[in-house]
Write a protein that holds these residues in place. Structure first.
Motif, PDB file in Angstrom:
ATOM      1  N   TYR A  26       0.839  -1.206   0.000  1.00 40.97           N
ATOM      2  CA  TYR A  26       0.000   0.000   0.000  1.00 40.97           C
ATOM      3  C   TYR A  26       0.872   1.254   0.000  1.00 40.97           C
ATOM      4  CZ  TYR A  26      -3.685   3.247   1.428  1.00 40.97           C
ATOM      5  OH  TYR A  26      -4.565   4.309   1.489  1.00 40.97           O
ATOM      6  N   GLY A  27       1.899   1.258   0.852  1.00 42.48           N
ATOM      7  CA  GLY A  27       2.761   2.426   0.963  1.00 42.48           C
ATOM      8  C   GLY A  27       3.527   2.705  -0.311  1.00 42.48           C
ATOM      9  N   SER A  28       3.973   1.645  -0.986  1.00 41.51           N
ATOM     10  CA  SER A  28       4.703   1.815  -2.239  1.00 41.51           C
ATOM     11  C   SER A  28       3.821   2.452  -3.307  1.00 41.51           C
ATOM     12  CB  SER A  28       5.221   0.460  -2.720  1.00 41.51           C
ATOM     13  OG  SER A  28       5.850   0.568  -3.971  1.00 41.51           O
ATOM     14  N   VAL A  29       2.596   1.959  -3.407  1.00 39.00           N
ATOM     15  CA  VAL A  29       1.654   2.523  -4.386  1.00 39.00           C
ATOM     16  C   VAL A  29       1.320   3.975  -4.043  1.00 39.00           C
ATOM     17  CG1 VAL A  29      -0.695   2.342  -5.296  1.00 39.00           C
ATOM     18  CG2 VAL A  29       0.671   0.274  -4.979  1.00 39.00           C
ATOM     19  N   ALA A  30       1.063   4.248  -2.752  1.00 40.81           N
ATOM     20  CA  ALA A  30       0.707   5.605  -2.331  1.00 40.81           C
ATOM     21  C   ALA A  30       1.849   6.578  -2.585  1.00 40.81           C
ATOM     22  CB  ALA A  30       0.322   5.602  -0.852  1.00 40.81           C
TER      23      ALA A  30
END
Length: 335
Positions: A26-30
């Motif tokens: 999630y953090g990578s995409v965000a």
């Protein structure tokens, strides 16, 4: 929106460790999404946002900035996604015609004091903002949304809660990893005091970004009106406990508390249950302005039911310093 899990505010919990692979994804995409290019709105854009999901005081901050901007001769118009509303927009919020189910509770509440444009796709609302004669766009949330370039990104946190366990969703409350968020932050506003907020302020200050302080002040007339008897307080906001603390700090007698999820759509049965408990125990029902805005026009609202609102306003500890930063960003934009 569901209530925050308790483990978000506990360090090194097994739940956070279990969810850490999802958080990394999630953090990578965000983080990648935040780097996408946005449009130039053609007006200065001040964004009031959070590092984390849930509430920390963005709405009172937007209203306080509205007053600050008007004080230096600007005409702010708020641009909001309208969370919880059914209308995709762009639409100018009309408190006489719309309900919270149409446009969201926060836009409906703010529209009594400042023009508010709701647009699910924020960039599509810029034209309607300009049509209201705006000289400044005040974005309510949208810090992580890259669709519109920001001239000033002001991040708001609650001093008592800070950033919880500082993990990325779903292992924690962060909307994206802290480093890319911090890189796009222009200033931090800490509301209230607490060690958690002080830690975040230290991190932001070490990155060379200014840190401001503010407090929530209850309306004196509301305090006076509620001093006569015991209260049943209920709230469906990001941090209901902050509301209950504010009531008690004002010297009010809170006997019962009922906490609901942020933006909670109250049912007829829930309100009837609260009213029955208040009547049975001789208590006065009190809630936030945002909750009362959400109740107006809903099926749960009853004409015979007395629910007191408890308005609060945000007061900056150093409004002159914040005003100087805002004016500097506006001047740079207009050069």
């Amino acid at each position: 929106m569901a209530r925050e899990p308790a483990f978000w505010h506990r360090p090194r919990s097994w739940q956070s460790r279990l969810l850490s692979p999802l958080s990394m994804l999630y953090g990578s995409v965000a983080a990648r999404r935040m780097q996408q290019p946005g449009i130039d709105a053609g007006l200065p854009v001040i964004c009031v946002g959070n590092f984390h999901v849930g509430g920390a005081g963005k709405t009172p901050t937007v209203l306080a900035l509205t007053d600050l901007l008007r004080g230096i001769g600007e005409t702010p118009v708020v641009l909001s996604r309208g969370y919880g509303g059914r209308l995709p927009g762009p639409v100018l919020v009309d408190p006489a015609a719309h309900t919270a189910a149409d446009v969201g509770d926060e836009p409906l509440m703010m529209a009594a004091r400042v023009p508010v444009i709701v647009s699910r796709a924020r960039a599509e609302g810029v034209g309607l903002v300009k049509a209201q004669g705006a000289t400044v766009i005040l974005m309510d949330d949208g810090f992580q949304n890259p669709s519109i370039n920001k001239d000033l990104a002001l991040i708001v946190i609650d001093g008592a809660r800070g950033l919880g366990n500082e993990q990325v969703f779903p292992a924690g409350p962060l909307r994206a990893p802290l480093p890319p968020q911090l890189a796009r932050t222009d200033a931090l506003l800490v509301i209230g005091s607490g060690e958690a907020g002080a830690r975040v302020a230290s991190t932001v200050s070490a990155a060379g970004k200014p840190v401001f302080a503010a407090t929530l002040r209850p309306d004196p007339q509301a305090v006076e009106a509620l001093q006569g008897g015991p209260l049943l307080a209920f709230a469906g906001i990001g941090d209901p406990s902050r509301f209950f603390r504010t009531l008690r700090a004002a010297g009010l007698d809170v006997r019962r508390e009922r906490a609901f999820a942020d933006h909670h759509p109250y049912s007829t049965d829930e309100i009837a249950e609260l009213a029955e408990q208040a009547k049975r125990e001789g208590l006065t029902l009190v809630t936030t302005e945002k909750d009362l805005a959400r109740l107006r026009g809903s099926k749960a609202a009853r004409a015979d039911l007395a629910i007191a609102a408890f308005p609060v306003t945000l007061q900056f500890a150093d409004p002159h310093a914040l005003c100087a930063l805002v004016a500097q960003r506006l001047n740079v934009r207009n050069v």
